[in-house]
Scaffold this motif. Sequence first.
Motif, PDB file in Angstrom:
ATOM      1  N   GLU A  65      29.561  10.214  20.011  1.00  0.00           N
ATOM      2  CA  GLU A  65      28.682  11.374  20.176  1.00  0.00           C
ATOM      3  C   GLU A  65      27.848  11.251  21.441  1.00  0.00           C
ATOM      4  O   GLU A  65      27.504  10.137  21.844  1.00  0.00           O
ATOM      5  CB  GLU A  65      27.778  11.510  18.945  1.00  0.00           C
ATOM      6  N   PRO A  66      27.546  12.337  22.129  1.00  0.00           N
ATOM      7  CA  PRO A  66      27.661  13.715  21.675  1.00  0.00           C
ATOM      8  C   PRO A  66      29.040  14.338  21.867  1.00  0.00           C
ATOM      9  O   PRO A  66      29.247  15.488  21.518  1.00  0.00           O
ATOM     10  CB  PRO A  66      26.618  14.448  22.518  1.00  0.00           C
ATOM     11  N   SER A  67      30.012  13.597  22.392  1.00  0.00           N
ATOM     12  CA  SER A  67      31.362  14.129  22.549  1.00  0.00           C
ATOM     13  C   SER A  67      31.963  14.441  21.179  1.00  0.00           C
ATOM     14  O   SER A  67      31.692  13.758  20.195  1.00  0.00           O
ATOM     15  CB  SER A  67      32.243  13.102  23.258  1.00  0.00           C
ATOM     16  N   LYS A  68      32.778  15.458  21.127  1.00  0.00           N
ATOM     17  CA  LYS A  68      33.474  15.836  19.894  1.00  0.00           C
ATOM     18  C   LYS A  68      34.911  15.311  19.868  1.00  0.00           C
ATOM     19  O   LYS A  68      35.654  15.576  18.941  1.00  0.00           O
ATOM     20  CB  LYS A  68      33.503  17.365  19.745  1.00  0.00           C
ATOM     21  N   LEU A  83      24.879   2.064  39.807  1.00  0.00           N
ATOM     22  CA  LEU A  83      25.823   3.160  39.614  1.00  0.00           C
ATOM     23  C   LEU A  83      25.195   4.281  38.799  1.00  0.00           C
ATOM     24  O   LEU A  83      25.332   5.464  39.146  1.00  0.00           O
ATOM     25  CB  LEU A  83      27.098   2.658  38.938  1.00  0.00           C
ATOM     26  N   LEU A  84      24.500   3.955  37.716  1.00  0.00           N
ATOM     27  CA  LEU A  84      23.868   4.994  36.901  1.00  0.00           C
ATOM     28  C   LEU A  84      22.833   5.775  37.706  1.00  0.00           C
ATOM     29  O   LEU A  84      22.715   6.992  37.552  1.00  0.00           O
ATOM     30  CB  LEU A  84      23.240   4.389  35.650  1.00  0.00           C
ATOM     31  N   LYS A  85      22.114   5.093  38.567  1.00  0.00           N
ATOM     32  CA  LYS A  85      21.132   5.764  39.420  1.00  0.00           C
ATOM     33  C   LYS A  85      21.831   6.770  40.334  1.00  0.00           C
ATOM     34  O   LYS A  85      21.410   7.919  40.450  1.00  0.00           O
ATOM     35  CB  LYS A  85      20.368   4.730  40.247  1.00  0.00           C
ATOM     36  N   VAL A  86      22.917   6.349  40.977  1.00  0.00           N
ATOM     37  CA  VAL A  86      23.681   7.230  41.865  1.00  0.00           C
ATOM     38  C   VAL A  86      24.263   8.410  41.084  1.00  0.00           C
ATOM     39  O   VAL A  86      24.198   9.560  41.529  1.00  0.00           O
ATOM     40  CB  VAL A  86      24.789   6.442  42.603  1.00  0.00           C
ATOM     41  N   LEU A  87      24.835   8.133  39.916  1.00  0.00           N
ATOM     42  CA  LEU A  87      25.433   9.195  39.111  1.00  0.00           C
ATOM     43  C   LEU A  87      24.381  10.223  38.699  1.00  0.00           C
ATOM     44  O   LEU A  87      24.633  11.439  38.731  1.00  0.00           O
ATOM     45  CB  LEU A  87      26.131   8.617  37.878  1.00  0.00           C
ATOM     46  N   GLY A  96      21.741   8.090  26.503  1.00  0.00           N
ATOM     47  CA  GLY A  96      21.096   6.900  25.956  1.00  0.00           C
ATOM     48  C   GLY A  96      20.576   5.962  27.024  1.00  0.00           C
ATOM     49  O   GLY A  96      20.440   6.325  28.198  1.00  0.00           O
ATOM     50  N   GLU A  97      20.302   4.732  26.591  1.00  0.00           N
ATOM     51  CA  GLU A  97      19.744   3.687  27.452  1.00  0.00           C
ATOM     52  C   GLU A  97      20.763   2.566  27.640  1.00  0.00           C
ATOM     53  O   GLU A  97      21.614   2.339  26.780  1.00  0.00           O
ATOM     54  CB  GLU A  97      18.477   3.115  26.815  1.00  0.00           C
ATOM     55  N   VAL A  98      20.647   1.857  28.733  1.00  0.00           N
ATOM     56  CA  VAL A  98      21.515   0.710  29.002  1.00  0.00           C
ATOM     57  C   VAL A  98      21.284  -0.350  27.926  1.00  0.00           C
ATOM     58  O   VAL A  98      20.145  -0.595  27.525  1.00  0.00           O
ATOM     59  CB  VAL A  98      21.229   0.128  30.405  1.00  0.00           C
ATOM     60  N   GLU A  99      22.366  -0.942  27.453  1.00  0.00           N
ATOM     61  CA  GLU A  99      22.293  -2.031  26.485  1.00  0.00           C
ATOM     62  C   GLU A  99      22.911  -3.277  27.106  1.00  0.00           C
ATOM     63  O   GLU A  99      23.933  -3.187  27.787  1.00  0.00           O
ATOM     64  CB  GLU A  99      23.017  -1.659  25.185  1.00  0.00           C
ATOM     65  N   GLY A 107      26.463   1.290  29.667  1.00  0.00           N
ATOM     66  CA  GLY A 107      25.791   2.562  29.856  1.00  0.00           C
ATOM     67  C   GLY A 107      26.787   3.667  29.541  1.00  0.00           C
ATOM     68  O   GLY A 107      28.008   3.430  29.521  1.00  0.00           O
ATOM     69  N   TRP A 108      26.286   4.874  29.283  1.00  0.00           N
ATOM     70  CA  TRP A 108      27.155   5.974  28.888  1.00  0.00           C
ATOM     71  C   TRP A 108      26.835   7.225  29.684  1.00  0.00           C
ATOM     72  O   TRP A 108      25.674   7.511  29.986  1.00  0.00           O
ATOM     73  CB  TRP A 108      27.001   6.259  27.390  1.00  0.00           C
ATOM     74  N   ILE A 109      27.889   7.973  29.977  1.00  0.00           N
ATOM     75  CA  ILE A 109      27.755   9.239  30.693  1.00  0.00           C
ATOM     76  C   ILE A 109      28.664  10.270  30.028  1.00  0.00           C
ATOM     77  O   ILE A 109      29.492   9.920  29.177  1.00  0.00           O
ATOM     78  CB  ILE A 109      28.139   9.100  32.182  1.00  0.00           C
ATOM     79  N   LEU A 110      28.506  11.535  30.425  1.00  0.00           N
ATOM     80  CA  LEU A 110      29.428  12.588  30.014  1.00  0.00           C
ATOM     81  C   LEU A 110      30.183  13.061  31.248  1.00  0.00           C
ATOM     82  O   LEU A 110      29.589  13.235  32.320  1.00  0.00           O
ATOM     83  CB  LEU A 110      28.677  13.767  29.396  1.00  0.00           C
TER      84      LEU A 110
END
Length: 128
Positions: A65-68, A83-87, A96-99, A107-110
Amino acid sequence: MKKRVTGIGGLFFKTKNPKASKDWYKKHLGFNTDDYGCTFWWKDKEGSDCSTQWSPFSEDTKYYEPSKKDFMFNYRVENLLELLKVLKEEGVTIVGEVETYEYGKFGWILDNEGNKIELWEPIDKAFL
């Protein structure tokens, strides 16, 4: 920023019965399965040990989630925080937050279609 994705870290998919799926892949395709699925070991072009994880998840998992979608890809990356900063600057949705674990940072992105993507800065030696 030099590199973004350096390889496929994992293939995750939903199934009605994860144990039955692991058993089928073990019997018919020779996967060396465990509680998490199967880890494939390989070497990158510098000769470093690397891994890719194959894992069936229960069809009612909330992990994607949140993907279906019934799947999620995990990509190996270098310098996850940068990378997350650039994205984020590029307008990509961060989820969410980095684990951080002994085997790496996550880390997660859509993506553009709302598929959740897991980004992993691995520490492969944690598995050796």
